[in-house]
Motif scaffolding. Structure first.
Motif, PDB file in Angstrom:
ATOM      1  N   ILE A 171       0.538  -1.333   0.010  1.00  0.00           N
ATOM      2  CA  ILE A 171      -0.373  -0.126   0.248  1.00  0.00           C
ATOM      3  C   ILE A 171       0.567   1.162   0.396  1.00  0.00           C
ATOM      4  O   ILE A 171       1.996   1.578   0.569  1.00  0.00           O
ATOM      5  CB  ILE A 171      -1.151   0.285   1.218  1.00  0.00           C
ATOM      6  CG1 ILE A 171      -1.860   0.905   1.157  1.00  0.00           C
ATOM      7  CG2 ILE A 171      -0.188  -0.132   2.690  1.00  0.00           C
ATOM      8  CD1 ILE A 171      -2.745   1.421   2.185  1.00  0.00           C
ATOM      9  N   SER A 172       0.523   2.443  -0.296  1.00  0.00           N
ATOM     10  CA  SER A 172       1.105   3.419  -1.005  1.00  0.00           C
ATOM     11  C   SER A 172       0.583   4.569  -0.580  1.00  0.00           C
ATOM     12  O   SER A 172      -0.540   4.691  -1.767  1.00  0.00           O
ATOM     13  CB  SER A 172       2.055   3.213  -2.307  1.00  0.00           C
ATOM     14  OG  SER A 172       3.235   4.278  -2.767  1.00  0.00           O
ATOM     15  N   ILE A 173       1.012   5.120  -0.147  1.00  0.00           N
ATOM     16  CA  ILE A 173       0.448   7.077   0.362  1.00  0.00           C
ATOM     17  C   ILE A 173       0.953   8.372   0.251  1.00  0.00           C
ATOM     18  O   ILE A 173       2.472   7.731   0.315  1.00  0.00           O
ATOM     19  CB  ILE A 173       0.329   6.906   1.688  1.00  0.00           C
ATOM     20  CG1 ILE A 173      -1.074   5.381   2.097  1.00  0.00           C
ATOM     21  CG2 ILE A 173      -0.177   8.151   2.261  1.00  0.00           C
ATOM     22  CD1 ILE A 173      -1.779   5.724   3.595  1.00  0.00           C
ATOM     23  N   ASN A 174       0.868   9.131  -0.519  1.00  0.00           N
ATOM     24  CA  ASN A 174       0.839  10.299  -1.296  1.00  0.00           C
ATOM     25  C   ASN A 174       0.981  11.147   0.646  1.00  0.00           C
ATOM     26  O   ASN A 174      -0.113  11.195   0.998  1.00  0.00           O
ATOM     27  CB  ASN A 174       0.551  11.035  -2.278  1.00  0.00           C
ATOM     28  CG  ASN A 174       0.804  12.190  -2.486  1.00  0.00           C
ATOM     29  OD1 ASN A 174       1.629  12.593  -1.402  1.00  0.00           O
ATOM     30  ND2 ASN A 174       0.835  13.208  -3.449  1.00  0.00           N
ATOM     31  N   PRO A 175       1.865  11.274   0.683  1.00  0.00           N
ATOM     32  CA  PRO A 175       1.772  11.996   2.234  1.00  0.00           C
ATOM     33  C   PRO A 175       1.816  13.285   2.433  1.00  0.00           C
ATOM     34  O   PRO A 175       0.828  13.888   3.439  1.00  0.00           O
ATOM     35  CB  PRO A 175       3.184  12.039   2.832  1.00  0.00           C
ATOM     36  CG  PRO A 175       4.154  10.687   2.604  1.00  0.00           C
ATOM     37  CD  PRO A 175       3.532  11.094   0.792  1.00  0.00           C
ATOM     38  N   ALA A 176       1.746  13.963   1.300  1.00  0.00           N
ATOM     39  CA  ALA A 176       1.045  15.476   1.052  1.00  0.00           C
ATOM     40  C   ALA A 176      -0.276  15.371   1.663  1.00  0.00           C
ATOM     41  O   ALA A 176      -0.779  16.553   1.992  1.00  0.00           O
ATOM     42  CB  ALA A 176       1.613  16.193   0.023  1.00  0.00           C
ATOM     43  N   GLY A 194       8.802   1.963   3.932  1.00  0.00           N
ATOM     44  CA  GLY A 194       9.302   3.417   3.875  1.00  0.00           C
ATOM     45  C   GLY A 194       8.746   4.544   3.141  1.00  0.00           C
ATOM     46  O   GLY A 194       7.796   4.565   3.446  1.00  0.00           O
ATOM     47  N   TYR A 195       9.859   5.234   3.030  1.00  0.00           N
ATOM     48  CA  TYR A 195       9.420   6.826   2.207  1.00  0.00           C
ATOM     49  C   TYR A 195      10.188   7.388   2.105  1.00  0.00           C
ATOM     50  O   TYR A 195      11.898   7.268   1.990  1.00  0.00           O
ATOM     51  CB  TYR A 195       8.097   7.570   3.996  1.00  0.00           C
ATOM     52  CG  TYR A 195       8.550   8.049   4.855  1.00  0.00           C
ATOM     53  CD1 TYR A 195       9.364   9.052   5.102  1.00  0.00           C
ATOM     54  CD2 TYR A 195       8.942   6.831   6.333  1.00  0.00           C
ATOM     55  CE1 TYR A 195      10.334   9.150   6.406  1.00  0.00           C
ATOM     56  CE2 TYR A 195       9.404   7.427   7.378  1.00  0.00           C
ATOM     57  CZ  TYR A 195      10.386   8.907   7.429  1.00  0.00           C
ATOM     58  OH  TYR A 195      10.845   8.827   8.401  1.00  0.00           O
ATOM     59  N   THR A 196      10.023   8.612   1.099  1.00  0.00           N
ATOM     60  CA  THR A 196      10.636   9.813   0.583  1.00  0.00           C
ATOM     61  C   THR A 196      10.175  10.327   0.905  1.00  0.00           C
ATOM     62  O   THR A 196       8.990  10.795   1.913  1.00  0.00           O
ATOM     63  CB  THR A 196      11.290   9.503  -0.919  1.00  0.00           C
ATOM     64  OG1 THR A 196       9.437   9.549  -1.925  1.00  0.00           O
ATOM     65  CG2 THR A 196      11.340   8.033  -1.820  1.00  0.00           C
ATOM     66  N   PRO A 197      10.251  11.544   0.428  1.00  0.00           N
ATOM     67  CA  PRO A 197       9.424  13.123   0.574  1.00  0.00           C
ATOM     68  C   PRO A 197       8.226  12.830   0.861  1.00  0.00           C
ATOM     69  O   PRO A 197       7.224  13.618   0.686  1.00  0.00           O
ATOM     70  CB  PRO A 197      10.387  13.640   0.339  1.00  0.00           C
ATOM     71  CG  PRO A 197      11.624  14.035   0.301  1.00  0.00           C
ATOM     72  CD  PRO A 197      11.469  12.383   0.045  1.00  0.00           C
ATOM     73  N   GLY A 198       8.102  12.045  -0.789  1.00  0.00           N
ATOM     74  CA  GLY A 198       6.305  12.449  -1.323  1.00  0.00           C
ATOM     75  C   GLY A 198       6.207  11.179  -1.512  1.00  0.00           C
ATOM     76  O   GLY A 198       4.370  11.307  -2.017  1.00  0.00           O
ATOM     77  N   VAL A 199       6.936  10.150  -1.068  1.00  0.00           N
ATOM     78  CA  VAL A 199       5.463   8.994  -1.519  1.00  0.00           C
ATOM     79  C   VAL A 199       6.033   7.672  -0.077  1.00  0.00           C
ATOM     80  O   VAL A 199       7.335   7.767   0.290  1.00  0.00           O
ATOM     81  CB  VAL A 199       5.939   7.558  -2.359  1.00  0.00           C
ATOM     82  CG1 VAL A 199       5.128   6.777  -2.353  1.00  0.00           C
ATOM     83  CG2 VAL A 199       5.996   8.255  -3.497  1.00  0.00           C
ATOM     84  N   ALA A 200       5.423   7.186   0.425  1.00  0.00           N
ATOM     85  CA  ALA A 200       5.586   6.218   1.774  1.00  0.00           C
ATOM     86  C   ALA A 200       4.536   5.083   1.342  1.00  0.00           C
ATOM     87  O   ALA A 200       3.361   4.652   1.008  1.00  0.00           O
ATOM     88  CB  ALA A 200       4.595   6.953   2.943  1.00  0.00           C
ATOM     89  N   THR A 201       5.102   3.817   1.544  1.00  0.00           N
ATOM     90  CA  THR A 201       5.208   2.201   1.449  1.00  0.00           C
ATOM     91  C   THR A 201       5.007   1.504   2.237  1.00  0.00           C
ATOM     92  O   THR A 201       6.260   1.660   2.734  1.00  0.00           O
ATOM     93  CB  THR A 201       5.674   2.113  -0.436  1.00  0.00           C
ATOM     94  OG1 THR A 201       5.792   2.937  -1.202  1.00  0.00           O
ATOM     95  CG2 THR A 201       5.243   0.535  -0.361  1.00  0.00           C
TER      96      THR A 201
END
Length: 727
Positions: free
Chosen positions: A348-353, A589-596
């Motif tokens: 499952i992948s989410i846009n943190p913004a 894990g995550y980057t500034p734009g995607v959390a998975t």
């Protein structure tokens, strides 16, 4: 459609005879008789009250003034690129058929399990309620409902499912009036054409075609009994998700039919002998491109608008899912887990913004289109991925993870003086049974050291850890019998992948939580419903300074900690998790734009993954690999972004270890050199050019300590320890 009722003496014998010792059976019968007498009294009182209520509600119980719920258009569900994901059928798409186009077996099975006195009562059935309670008491579970078919039809067509006394009285009153106005055949036909059978199938015709790919008129006795058993709890008895449970429920229906004389003993035996339900999926499933995500969207719509509106409201639903990311997620799993015997995996992948769910998929090798959503419905222990919340809670209270030290050693927490590791005490060891002695919390995070985080959880407080996890986005209840247990800090409480992805997305957003959503816009009667706007759902729940400290450590975890297999050519942060006996494995894990979040395990749960492609599965193995296989192409072409510097850096304060924490390293044995001999006054010896022998450093070995051990001369930590000393 009437049928003659056989006398009890003329019925065929029960399908099975249980031999029991007489005295226990007599005692049980006496208890059941007492229950029945009590129920009889209650029912008599309820009957009087019900009669009075019918008179009192006469003005509200006007059948001619009511109209069935409007049958609207289909609800269409679209992906983020406006491509059609699927259709939620409206009632007009039910293929309404006359009663003579429905298998007689389904008619009989429905009456037998739902309303045995359907042809005898006048809409409500006190005797049926008593019998249902009696059977439920005997079975120890709910095996038969008390509402009549007429009551259920009234509830489906005229009134809501809200649980109030007024609604129940109105339902009973309308059932009596409907029974007087309609024939039994019309009531039964309307019920069978409107009842929900699960998997988006409303009505007997849709159900027959959904589960067996055949018209309702061609249903066999075993198939009809299986369908009749679904209406009580379509999700629980879903034959596509759990065939064994569905067959067990079917057998209960067959028993009811046999007891009512609707089938012979031979027919009963033949039908029950068919242990496989003979399922053959209908074409309805071909209309749903993303079953996991589609089911989640439908649940959100039902929660917001109600089931009736979703079924007949003609909604246009525009979702957040990106088909390209869905394909990449499926390829990442199938490209890693290539064998039919492999465990399941979910992404499952989410846009943190904005909380938008961009990908939601799961693969169960050897099974396609499983409708049980492993991503939002399943609950599994998260293992060490939960340590991130312990770390964040400690940093929020002022702990410096780089300079605060704990002892890495076997640890036993004794909340009571008498007990053992199986009864009352909490005994903790590391994943690989290796220990580092005095170590910083930061280093312990990179090693995923259970013993250090067990002590840290106790010092922070399980309640604070649970509170922070909920603020970040974990919505699964974390209490155990009303309390928060310390083992929660090591991931002992089962949560969903959606919970973990949401919480880590909050860290990626610098401490701003946004409620995860699968829906970006809904058109209702031609007008957009603005309740799905994301702007009002963003809330700061953690300072960006705390989030930055945690993110920096989780970045190091991917560089040279337990998550190295998830490394990308851009800034990323993440944490592995592995539960006891390798039953579940995670990487979040995550980057500034995607959390998975990636979860891996067998769907039945608690099955060790100790030989998958020749290895024992940990979070740093296949889950980290799947995460990298998904994230690398998902981010390809996008500029690499650094995590932003915090606007409010953390002010660290003095931290004092609590009384339960280890105060010494039990494995520490100091090395030493023998003292040099005093030189002789008359003739000092010349140097030999050799420093001489020295005592080798002993191996670290000591008995396993517990939280109450104190050495006679304990060595101290490398730096000043500290629980926060409040001013």
């Amino acid at each position: 459609m009437s049928r003659s009722r056989r006398s009890r003496a003329g019925r065929a014998p029960a399908p099975a005879i249980r031999v029991r010792r007489r005295r226990p059976r007599q005692r049980r019968c006496r208890k059941l008789l007492l229950v029945a007498l009590l129920l009889g009294g209650l029912l008599a009182a309820a009957g009087i009250a019900g009669g009075a209520a019918v008179l009192a509600y006469g003005s509200r119980c006007d059948l001619s003034a009511l109209r069935p719920a409007q049958i609207g258009q289909n609800t269409f569900v679209y992906a983020a690129d406006n491509s059609l994901l699927g259709v939620i059928p409206a009632e007009r798409n039910r293929q309404v058929v006359p009663l003579d186009s429905i298998s007689p077996w389904l008619v009989k099975a429905t009456v037998a399990i739902e309303d045995r006195r359907f042809y005898d009562h006048g809409g409500i059935d006190a005797e049926g309620i008593a019998r249902a309670v009696w059977r439920d008491v005997k079975a120890g579970s709910v095996v038969e409902g008390g509402s009549t078919i007429t009551q259920q039809l009234v509830r489906n067509l005229y009134i809501s499912n809200e649980r109030t006394v007024e609604r129940k009285l109105t339902e009973a009153c309308l059932a009596v009036k409907l029974d007087g106005a309609w024939s039994k055949e019309r009531i039964l036909a309307s019920y069978l054409n409107s009842v929900f059978y699960g998997n988006l199938a409303y009505g007997a015709e849709a159900a027959a075609r959904t589960y067996f790919s055949r018209p309702a008129r061609w249903l066999t006795l075993p198939q009809a009994a299986l369908l009749a058993g679904l209406t009580q709890a379509p999700t629980t008895y879903d034959p596509l998700a759990d065939p064994a449970r569905a067959v067990a429920r079917r057998d209960q229906v067959l028993v009811a039919m046999h007891e009512e004389g609707m089938i012979t003993r031979a027919q009963y035996a033949r039908a029950r002998h068919q242990r496989t339900p003979g399922l053959r999926r209908g074409r309805l499933y071909a209309q749903i491109r993303e079953p996991y995500f589609f089911g989640y969207v439908r649940d959100q719509l039902v929660k917001e608008y109600g089931a009736e509106t979703v079924r007949s409201g003609g909604l246009q639903v525009y979702t957040t899912i990106e088909p390209r990311l869905q394909r990449l997620a499926q390829q990442a799993i199938s490209g890693t887990l290539t064998r039919r015997t492999d465990p399941a995996a979910a992404i499952i992948s989410i846009n943190p913004a904005n909380g938008a769910i961009r990908a939601m998929t799961a693969i169960v090798p050897g099974r396609s289109n499983n409708q049980f959503n492993l991503l939002s419905q399943a609950r599994r222990q998260p293992g060490s991925t939960f340590k991130t919340f312990v770390l964040a809670a400690a940093v929020e209270r002022g702990m410096d993870p780089g300079s605060t030290h704990y002892v890495s050693a076997p640890f036993t927490y004794r909340p009571r003086p008498i007990g053992d590791c199986d009864h009352g005490w909490w005994c903790v060891k590391t994943y690989d049974s290796s220990y580092n002695g005095w170590t910083s919390v930061e280093s312990a995070t990179l090693r995923s050291d259970n013993s250090v985080f067990a002590q840290l959880t106790l010092d922070v407080g399980p309640e604070r850890v649970a509170s922070l996890a909920r603020r970040l986005g974990v919505r699964t209840p974390l209490e155990v019998r009303g309390q928060f247990v310390p083992a929660m800090g090591l991931g002992s409480i089962a949560v969903s992948p959606l919970d973990m992805a949401s919480a880590y997305a909050t860290l990626a957003a610098g401490g701003i939580y946004t409620e995860p959503t699968a829906i970006r816009k809904v058109i209702v009667k031609g007008k957009p419903d603005d309740r799905w706007a994301t702007s009002h759902r963003r809330t700061r729940v953690l300072s960006d300074g705390v989030a930055s400290v945690v993110t920096r450590i989780l970045q190091d975890n991917i560089r040279y900690g337990t998550g190295t297999r998830a490394a990308l050519d851009r800034p990323v942060a993440g944490k592995t998790g592995t539960t006891d006996k390798h039953a579940d494995a995670w990487f979040v894990g995550y980057t500034p734009g995607v959390a998975t979040a990636v979860w891996m395990g067998y769907t039945r749960g608690e099955i060790p993954m100790e030989n998958v492609h020749g290895i024992s599965v940990s979070g740093g193995s296949f889950p980290a690999e799947i995460w990298r296989r998904f994230m690398d192409p998902a981010l390809r072409g996008l500029p690499a972004r650094d995590f932003p510097a915090p606007t409010r850096p953390v002010s660290f304060r003095s931290w004092e270890r609590g009384p339960a924490a280890l105060s010494y390293d039990p494995y520490y044995v100091p090395s030493y050199e023998p003292a040099a001999p005093e030189p002789e006054e008359t003739a000092p010896s010349e140097p030999s050019g050799d420093d001489g022998p020295t005592e080798p450093t002993p191996k670290r070995s000591a008995p396993a300590p517990d939280a109450t051990d104190t050495p006679s001369s304990p060595p101290g930590p490398p730096s000043s320890p500290g629980r926060i000393v409040e001013p």
